[in-house]
Structures are given as C-alpha cells and as structure tokens.
Design a protein around this motif. Structure first.
Motif, short mmCIF file in Angstrom:
data_model
loop_
_atom_site.label_atom_id
_atom_site.label_comp_id
_atom_site.label_asym_id
_atom_site.label_seq_id
_atom_site.Cartn_x
_atom_site.Cartn_y
_atom_site.Cartn_z
N PRO A 635 -11.93 -32.56 37.96
CA PRO A 635 -10.91 -32.30 38.90
C PRO A 635 -9.80 -31.09 38.39
O PRO A 635 -9.58 -31.03 37.28
CB PRO A 635 -9.93 -33.52 38.71
N PRO A 636 -9.42 -30.38 39.36
CA PRO A 636 -8.33 -29.28 38.96
C PRO A 636 -7.14 -29.70 38.29
O PRO A 636 -6.39 -28.89 37.59
CB PRO A 636 -8.17 -28.57 40.34
N TYR A 637 -6.79 -30.94 38.52
CA TYR A 637 -5.59 -31.55 38.10
C TYR A 637 -5.70 -32.19 36.71
O TYR A 637 -4.62 -32.72 36.25
CB TYR A 637 -4.85 -32.43 39.18
N ASP A 638 -6.72 -32.35 36.15
CA ASP A 638 -7.34 -32.68 34.65
C ASP A 638 -7.23 -31.85 34.04
O ASP A 638 -7.93 -30.55 34.25
CB ASP A 638 -8.46 -33.68 34.80
N ASP A 639 -7.00 -31.98 32.49
CA ASP A 639 -7.15 -31.04 31.71
C ASP A 639 -8.75 -30.65 31.45
O ASP A 639 -9.47 -31.50 31.82
CB ASP A 639 -6.72 -31.72 30.29
N ILE A 640 -9.07 -29.50 30.99
CA ILE A 640 -10.50 -29.05 30.93
C ILE A 640 -10.72 -28.69 29.17
O ILE A 640 -9.93 -27.92 28.73
CB ILE A 640 -10.70 -27.84 31.70
N ARG A 641 -11.72 -29.24 28.93
CA ARG A 641 -12.11 -28.91 27.42
C ARG A 641 -12.91 -27.69 27.55
O ARG A 641 -14.05 -27.83 28.04
CB ARG A 641 -12.75 -30.09 26.65
N PHE A 642 -12.40 -26.58 27.02
CA PHE A 642 -13.11 -25.46 27.24
C PHE A 642 -14.07 -25.22 26.33
O PHE A 642 -14.10 -25.01 25.16
CB PHE A 642 -12.16 -24.09 27.15
N SER A 643 -15.23 -25.05 26.82
CA SER A 643 -16.76 -25.06 26.02
C SER A 643 -17.31 -23.82 26.30
O SER A 643 -17.77 -23.82 27.58
CB SER A 643 -17.24 -26.21 25.56
N GLU A 644 -17.42 -22.54 25.64
CA GLU A 644 -18.22 -21.59 26.23
C GLU A 644 -19.79 -21.92 26.12
O GLU A 644 -20.31 -21.28 27.22
CB GLU A 644 -18.07 -20.41 25.16
N ARG A 645 -20.26 -22.73 25.26
CA ARG A 645 -21.66 -23.17 25.46
C ARG A 645 -21.84 -23.85 26.80
O ARG A 645 -22.66 -23.56 27.58
CB ARG A 645 -22.03 -24.03 24.22
N GLU A 646 -20.87 -24.73 27.07
CA GLU A 646 -20.89 -25.66 28.47
C GLU A 646 -20.98 -24.56 29.64
O GLU A 646 -21.48 -24.98 30.48
CB GLU A 646 -19.62 -26.65 28.40
N MET A 647 -19.83 -23.54 29.31
CA MET A 647 -19.71 -22.80 30.66
C MET A 647 -21.10 -22.21 30.93
O MET A 647 -21.48 -22.03 31.96
CB MET A 647 -18.76 -21.70 30.16
N ARG A 648 -21.64 -21.68 29.72
CA ARG A 648 -23.08 -20.79 30.03
C ARG A 648 -23.96 -21.98 30.74
O ARG A 648 -24.66 -21.22 31.53
CB ARG A 648 -23.35 -20.44 28.61
#
Length: 993
Positions: A635-648
């Motif tokens: 959800p855009p209103y929750d924090d996101i744990r940013f992981s480049e691997r996950e993104m890829r």
RNA sequence: GGGCUCGUAGCUUAGGCUGGUUGGAGCGCUCGGCUGAUAACCGAGAGGUCCGGAGUUCAAAUCUCCGCGGGCCCA
C-alpha cells in the motif's frame, strides 16, 4: 500488402527504449498536448508540494513523484483538465547551513561579517544547483509536470503574495509578539531545529541538586517550612518564577534531621525515600497537591527583573512527574518550554537574566558575563552557604549538544512573532472535516489530535535567507505596521525600493510612521519557510495581484500527496494558512505516503550512509521498473523496504511477460501481415471463440476493478490486478492456449478473430497501464496503433472503461472451474507417473452440481487439449468409473476428476511419436532454423518405433514442417541418438533449400 | 516519555473493518514434468508459536488489553 508493424527484438533494452520515448515526448510535446487537449473540461486541481532543494533526490522523493504522476496521468486520461505547476521550496535554515559549510562559517556573527548580501546570493545560487538534479530525476522517472513555469518561493511575486496573506492575518489581530523557548546554541548563536537537536544527544553527568524554597508565612517567628525542589541545571534557578506540583498526587509535610538542625519540608509522598536519601524523617501531614496551590515563597535570589505578572508562587500542573526528583518542579519560563507555557497560563511574569551568548546579563551583577554552565558551581556554593541546599548528587542523563560545534544547547526563550492558531482551533477542525484523508485514520488520528491540541505558530526566524517578515516598527512611538504589497511599501518608503525583496536590501527600507511621523524600521526576522510553502495555493498565482480567476478556479485543490512526515509539515501549514486567510480547506483529498526504508527496515539517512543511489537504477533497470516496484510493493501509505534485488525480480517478471506477449503478437502479425480493423469493421466479440470472449470479458472486469482501486488510491491493488491479468490471464492462459490459432498458415476466420482479439487486448492494456509504466506502454502503442484517426500517443487516449455487454461472468466462472480441473488433471498424471506427452483415453468429471457440469461441458475442449486425453466425459456420480483404471483427484466437495490411466498400443504409439516430434523440434532449434523452414528427417529404431512413425507419418510431417521422412541413417545430416523411455531412437535432420 | 502506525514461511506479501472449512500467493529451495512467444510455465514437496502474553467467545491471524520490535511525528 505491407505490414504496418515494425519488427521487435525478443530481448529488449528497456533503458534505451525509455530514452527514446523521452526524446519522442520532447519532440512531440506530448505532455503539453495531453494537458491542453482537455482544456475546458472539469479541472482536477493538484498542488505540487515544493521539494526543498537542499540535497539530492533520494528514493523517497522518487516514490512521491511517481505516485503524483500516476494519479495525474490517470485523471488526465479520465478526461480532466490537469494543469501541473512545479514548485521549489527555496528558503530556510537547511539552505543556509549548506552555504555556511561551504564558506566555513559557524556563527551568525561570522555570516554578518562575511556580508548578508553575498551570503544570500550564495544561498540563492545553491538552490539552483540542486534544482538541476531534481529536474533530471523528475524527467527521467517520467513525472510530467510543468517545470518551465514553476513557482519559486524566493521570487518577489511569491513573497508579495505571502506578505499579502500575512497582512490579512495581522489585520485580524492574529499576529502577536511573544516568547518562544527554543533549543539554542550559545556559540553559534542560533536556534536549532528539532531535527538538528535530535542528532546531538549525548550521555553526560550533570549536578543534581535538591533546593529548599522557603514558604512565606504571616508570622516570621514560625518554624520555616520549605518546598523541596529538584533540578539538574542550577544556573536556571536565577530565572525561577514559580514552583509546580501535581494537583492530585499526595504530598507530605515532613520533619527531617539535617546536620545542623531539623527542617520542615514539603514534597511528594512517592518521592520520600529517594529524595531524602539517608535522612531520618517524620511525616507530619498528608494532603493532595492542590492544597499547595497559590502559596507564596521567598525568592532564592533578588536579581531577577520580573515583568508582566506575578512571581514566586506554587502552581499545579499535570506534567509534574513522580518518576524522579521530589514532585516539586522549579519553573523558569526563560529556560523551558513547559515552564514558559505554565507561566503564561497562570499569568505569571517573565524574566530573562541571560543574553544571547549564554552569559548572565547586568541584572545579575556577581555573575555578569559568566557563561551559564560555568555558573553552576558558584550557585551551588551560594545555596550551601545559605543553608538551603538540601542535598547534592550527580545525575547521568542524555542532553543535547550542538551537532556543529559540540556546545551544550540551552533551552532559551527568544522573542518571536506568533500566529494565534489556538484561536482558530475550531475553524481548523471544521475545515479538516471537509478533507478526505488516505489512509483514513490520519483524519481523526495523528492529524486530528494535533489540531485538537494546536499551539500558536512561532512564525519568525532570526536568520537571513527567507521571506522577510513584513512588519515595520516605529522607532519613536513603537507603532507596528504590516506591509501587504510592494505598492504599499513604495508609497510609504522614504527611499527607492530595492529590486530584490530579500535581506539585506529590504532592511534599508525605512517607512514614515503615520502615527507620529517618526521612522519605521523592519523587524530583523524572516519567516518560517513552512509558511512559504503553506501559501502555495495562492502565492503560486501571485494572487491577489494577478490571476484572480485562475486562483479561484484552482482553489481548493482536489488532490495533494506527500509522505507521512508532512502531516505536521506541509499538510498542516497549508491548512493553517488557508484557514487563517480564507477560512476554507485548501485541499479536499490528501494521500499520505509511507517512507522508503533500507533493506533492513531502517530509515535511509545521510548519517547512516544507507541511502540508495537512484541513478544507477535509471541506467540499469529503467524508470518503469522502479515505478512498477513502487506501485506493487505494498500500500502506498505503508513504509516500503527498498530492495534492489526485489525490485529487479518483481518488475522483470511483469515487464518481460508484457513484452513477450507483445513480441508474440508482433512476430506473427508480421508473418501473417495482419492489419488492425477499425472498430466498426471488426468481427463482433460475440461472434468470436470462447477464449477470445473470455479474455475480453476478463479484461473488462479487471478494468472496473482497477478504476475502483485507483479512485480509492489503493494503487497497489490496481497494479497487482493488472499484473495478474498480464501474467496469468493473458500470457499464461490466453496466449498459451491460443497460439496454435496464430500458427495456421492459411487465412481463416478463427485466426482473424484471434488476431483481432489479441490486438485489441494489447492496445487496451497499454491504455490501462499507461499511468503506471508510461514508457513501455508508449513504445508498444507507437508500434501497434498507426491509424491517423487514433491519438498519436497512448497518453493522449481516454482511459478505458468497462463495456458491460462484453462481460460474461458465466464464462469467466466456467473458465475458473476449468482451470481448476486442468490443475487437478495434471496432478492426477503426476500421481500416476504419466507425463503430459503421453495421450490418455479419457478423463471423467464428476459433480453433483449440474450447473457446474454445464459450464464445464462448453469448455471441454480445453480439458482435452491441456490434459492430452481423447475424451472428456461428464457425470453426476462416480459409480460408473472403475477404481483400477482411474486416478482420482478432488477439486472440492462437489467436484472430482477421474483420469483413465490405462494405456493401449495406439496410445503408446502416439506418445512415442510425440516424443519424437519434440526431439525434432529441439533439433530444429539447435540448428537455429527459421519457423517456416522445411526439413528432411531420417530416423531409426526398433520395429515399434517404425510402426509408430509410419502410423503417424502425416502428423509428424505437419508438426515439424518435414517434406521427407525416411527410415535409415545419414552421417551427413545433423543426427543424434535419443533415449525415449527404455528404447533408443536415432533422429537426423537437415534443412531443405 | 506520549500519539499514530506496522509486525503473517528464508524474503516480499494477501486476508484483518464484518471472528467460523486444512492461513492463500509470488520469489528462493528440493523433486518431477512441459517448452518453437516467454532466462517462461506446470505439478508435487519441505518451510508458519500469523511478534509475545492475557482476555472476550462455543470459536481469535482477525476483536480488547498489556508488553516487545520497526517506522513517523511530538516531547
């Protein structure tokens, strides 16, 4: 006839694709046209929360930008006129600090010495430096916003609007001068923001002293009674104005044995043991705190010059804690925010015995010029010698230090100008009522609570780079005047006006006092830059000096979005300014976004060095990949744990599948020279086959769900629905099930249906996805849509809306059942150990529910294909199925599948042939043959192999495009010996030409 | 210290408002299968104290309370 489609690479370079699209948009002015073509339609008003241009954009900023972009592109496609003005927040302490660092300046004094003119010039310059980085990132990520005509908070026109609004507030009597206790660095001579304070906490040991305050009594001969107070900052005792006790807690009067004599003390019962330590005591009386209220006591010192009220009385306050000290709190309004507040509430006076460098003033003769911290020792000795120091100890606690110069900070009352927000509390709450908050809990939660307890707004800053506070004070009579416009200033100024309204120029402007004819000079302060950005709704239009209609059309805004930390920042400053000036809410919908945390769930910050650099991502993965990751991660209103691997991973799956679906279409459409039909010439959907009707129905259903989700700002729900559609429904089911229809060489009706359907689905999908992944959708659209009657960019299209007549929920439900049965059938094969390539006689579907069977009946062909069986039989009960030949799998309580696993010779031969075909296809691929290349096949094997091959000769030839099929061996050809089951088969092929 | 919020498999998460079959899915892992759009896909398997504790209830991932941890804001 030539094909209208351009060939594509199977492996696409998304980064290059995006760069080309950026150039295309630039060339064709697509953004400007997307806005302009909706002129005259209902306006969807957006305000850009101006980024503070004092650093490089990090992932959190990018998230905000792509969410804004998604919503605005969507609304544009929905037909709204959505002008988008960029904005830059350019004032404020953070900018000054950057420049101070560059110049090696540390104090305000040093800045003044260096020259305010040059200092501010550099501030202005530094802001532009960072702006460039922002513009680049903004463009690269595809955020469409008008950066050619931005509002800039340092522009004269912007400042003039801010002045106008402040004058409105001043005219209403809401602007007043008071004191504010701020964390202050005595060496840098500057107040620190809470953020800066938070950076500098350290564990230190301070003195901890217990001081006896003698209560006044009518008869001086009485035994003295003392209030026992505790403090860790002895120097603040010079500024003591009151003592505070808790109103309802229990206090006691005790007789305590001291070295010289007994004394009578009052303190909280709960603190007796710890506060009195080893002293023997006897409790004389117990009472609640409020009985002490109003008692007067003797001042410790008579240095203080007290103004504006009473002093030296006992007050009651809820904040008094029984966790430490004595339950009696020493109150010095000049040195503590709560102290200041409680004094104000109780009409107590004020005293400030310390100057701006943290040294005692002339009011305290023995200490004049002494730095406060150095006075602690002296004061303790005085108290001791007068017998009113009850006890002294050491106290370990965390205390803030200046992050820049390491001096201990002082909490220190400074003169400040305030806006009386407290008096507007009810209006703020009423206006908040009219605002929709996403997520909803903020409305009455964090934000609502904040409004309930609103404090006056300390507006002024004793700094240099900011909107100058537009108040002039008469040197002779003290009259105060708020200037509301440049014209007004010109009319009253004794000299010409400067071109720039900033300090130091504006400080030279002297006005004639209308009251006494004296000279009026501007106060030295600038205003809080939060007020600047809070003025954006009108100041971006230079209202009311220009664009009056423009402003009215654009107020209030329909939509704003920023991260959650703006609740008390911009979300509040907008509401505060708008309520004070217009008594209207400035926005109607506000979406508060979560933060981007690092991989370990920790906030990204410079000091931790865990900020992800976005530029490599743009270079390696592209903007669409990053966008898609942000939209689907949660959800855009929750924090996101940013992981480049996950993104890829996340984006690769979706983007590749979308690309491959498109690539499949393009590849065959070029081979077949398919050309899209105009809507009215197309084969009606209800005339097409069930797979076509199903995918169209599904698409329209998903469309409805997507729109609904975006309207609620459940962006992740919308994105995930679309991803599921692309990956599962379109690619993995529709195209996989339908591909043979595209391979048929000759023209036929069914193939035409398949092409039209896939074409329509892809084009519609581009439109649905355009706000999410604007680059790839534009690229695909550019190739698919060549008709001059169609918009020449996907971003100029209308957002698709569901067509009810093509939604067939019966069919969708039936397909769902069939998909479940296919899964069950595969499992049955797996259980029985028979691979899919081996054809089987039949599958029996048993259900007590006739409606389900009816649904399955129509789609039985799919089961036949997918499960590779000759027959599909439907039955209401399972008794007709013999237990030995069938493998059973239950889908649910009412639906079961029985797979006949008995093999006869014919089935075995067919299975064998399929294996051979599969090997031949693999060998074709080895030779890298074109799909259409004809070949010659040689094979060799046992008698059964020959019998099987000869029996399915035509089938083999058709499947493998073989013109010749012979038994025998040929070393000249590409040959291999394959192990199929437990027999060996020789196969060799070569292309014909 | 206070307010708000989040805490589900190794990782990312659905479900939670409105309590009720065996808590779904994706990635990763193991095994098997399929494959001329798809470094894709399909089937099976291992992997869960649904952060911990208490309470309400016939029944709690879900409701209530108290903790613990992350985040934000405020002190």
């Amino acid at each position: 006839m030539s094909t209208p489609f351009r060939k594509e690479e199977q492996r696409v370079d998304f980064v290059r694709l995006e760069e080309n699209i950026l150039a295309l948009w630039e060339r064709e002015h697509t953004f400007e046209r997307s806005v302009e073509q909706r002129r005259g339609r209902d306006t969807f008003v957006f305000i850009e929360g101006p980024p503070t241009a004092n650093g490089l954009p990090h992932p959190g900023h990018i998230l905000t930008r792509v969410i804004k972009d998604l919503v605005l592109r969507y609304k544009t496609m929905r037909g709204f006129y959505v002008p988008r003005k960029a904005g830059w927040d350019t004032h404020g302490l953070p900018v000054e600090i950057e420049v101070e660092k560059e110049l090696g300046l540390n104090t305000k004094g040093e800045i003044e010495q260096f020259g305010v003119e040059e200092f501010n010039r550099r501030c202005r310059e530094s802001v532009f430096r960072y702006e460039k980085e922002w513009v680049n990132a903004t463009k690269r990520v595809g955020f469409w916003i008008d950066m050619d005509n931005p509002y800039i908070t340092f522009m004269n026109s912007y400042i003039e609007s801010v002045w106008w609004s402040l004058k409105e507030i001043w005219k209403r009597g809401l602007l007043y001068k008071g004191h504010k206790v701020v964390p202050f660095c005595p060496r840098c001579e500057t107040a620190l923001s809470t953020h800066e304070v938070a950076q500098g906490y350290k564990e230190v040991e301070d003195p901890s002293i217990y001081v006896k305050f003698r209560l006044k009594s009518d008869t001086p001969s009485d035994t003295p009674v003392y209030m026992l107070a505790w403090t860790t900052t002895p120097w603040t005792l010079i500024g003591n104005i009151a003592l505070a006790v808790h109103p309802t807690h229990t206090y006691v009067k005790v007789r305590v044995k001291e070295e010289m004599q007994d004394s009578i003390l009052i303190l909280a019962e709960a603190r007796l043991e710890e506060a009195l330590c080893d002293h023997d005591y006897e409790v004389l009386e117990r009472f609640s705190g409020e009985t002490l209220e109003g008692l007067a006591y003797e001042p410790l010192f008579d240095y203080a010059k007290i103004t504006g009220g009473a002093a030296h009385k006992v007050l009651t306050a809820e904040f008094v804690s029984l966790d430490e000290g004595t339950g009696v709190v020493h109150i010095a309004p000049a040195f503590g925010e709560v102290d200041y507040e409680i004094c104000r509430k109780n009409n107590m006076g004020f005293t400030q015995p310390v100057d701006s460098e943290g040294r005692f003033t002339d009011d305290v003769p023995p200490l004049t010029g002494v730095f406060v911290k150095d006075a602690d020792r002296v004061i303790i000795e005085w108290l001791k010698s007068r017998g009113i120091l009850f006890r002294e100890a050491k106290y370990l606690h965390s205390y803030p230090f200046c992050w820049r110069c390491d001096s201990p900070l002082l909490y220190y009352a400074r003169e400040s100008w305030f806006i009386a927000m407290k008096s507007l509390r009810d209006s703020l709450i009423a206006n908040n009522e009219k605002i929709n908050w996403y997520p909803g809990h903020l409305k009455y939660g964090r934000f609502g609570n904040f409004l309930e307890n609103i404090e006056d707004w300390a507006l002024s800053r004793e700094r240099f780079w900011g909107t100058p506070l537009n108040l002039w004070i008469c040197e002779s009579c003290g009259a105060e005047y708020c200037v509301g416009s440049v014209d007004e200033l010109k009319a009253r100024a004794l000299s010409d006006l400067p071109d720039d309204l900033h300090r130091p120029y504006i400080d030279q402007v002297v006005l004639r006092c209308e009251n006494c004819g004296g000279e009026m000079r501007r106060v030295r302060e600038v205003i809080d830059c939060w007020y600047d950005s809070g003025s954006a709704p009108f100041a971006q239009w230079h209202y009311p000096f220009e664009n009056i209609e423009e402003f009215k059309r654009n107020f209030p805004a329909d939509f704003i979005t920023e991260a959650i930390d703006q609740t008390r920042g911009w979300f509040y400053s907008l509401l505060a300014v708008s309520t004070a000036v217009f008594n209207e809410p400035p926005y109607l919908n506000v979406l508060s976004l979560g933060h981007i945390l690092d991989e370990n769930g920790v906030k990204m910050s410079k000091s931790k060095g865990n900020i992800v650099d976005i530029n490599p991502i743009f270079r390696n993965e592209g903007a669409d990949a990053m966008r898609w990751y942000f939209f689907t991660a949660g959800p855009p209103y929750d924090d996101i744990r940013f992981s480049e691997r996950e993104m890829r991973e996340r984006s690769k799956k979706f983007m590749n599948t979308l690309w491959n679906s498109y690539f499949f279409f393009i590849t065959y459409a070029i081979i077949d020279q398919f050309s899209p039909k105009k809507r009215e010439e197309a084969i009606p959907v209800d005339k097409r086959n069930y797979m076509d009707r199903w995918i169209v129905s599904k698409l329209n259903t998903v469309m409805g769900e997507v729109i609904e989700a975006i309207e609620r700002f459940d962006i992740h729900v919308a994105a995930r629905k679309l991803e599921e559609f692309v990956v599962n429904d379109l690619s993995n089911w529709y195209i996989r099930r339908s591909r043979r229809r595209f391979w048929i060489p000759e023209e036929n009706f069914d193939k035409e249906c398949a092409y039209q359907t896939l074409y329509e689905v892809l084009v519609t999908l581009c439109m649905l996805l355009a706000p999410f992944v604007p680059f790839i959708t534009e690229h695909i659209y550019q190739n698919l849509v060549r008709d001059k009657d169609q918009p020449d960019s996907v971003h100029l299209c209308d957002y698709p809306t569901p067509v009810e007549t093509v939604i067939d929920s019966e069919l969708e439900e039936a397909m769902t059942v069939v998909i479940k049965l296919v899964e069950a059938g595969r499992r049955a094969r797996s259980d029985a150990g028979i691979k899919i390539r081996q054809p089987l006689r039949e599958v029996v579907i048993v259900s007590s529910n006739a409606a389900i069977l009816a649904k399955v009946r129509n789609l039985a062909g799919i089961l036949k294909d997918e499960l590779n069986v000759r027959e599909v039989r439907l039955d209401v009960e399972s008794s007709a199925v013999s237990a030995t030949d069938y493998t059973r799998v239950d889908v649910d309580d009412t639906l079961s599948l029985f797979l006949n696993t008995r093999l006869d010779k014919e089935l075995r031969y067919e299975g064998l042939v399929r294996d051979i075909v599969r090997r031949v296809q693999g060998m074709r691929k080895d030779l890298d043959l074109d799909y259409t290349a004809e070949i010659r096949i040689m094979y060799d094997g046992d008698a059964e192999v020959e019998e099987a091959v000869e029996g399915f000769r035509d089938y083999i030839c058709t499947e493998t495009l073989a013109a010749e099929l012979k038994r025998g061996r040929n070393d000249q050809m590409y040959g291999k010996i394959w192990k199929i089951g437990d027999r060996e088969v020789y196969i060799a092929i070569e292309p014909l030409n």
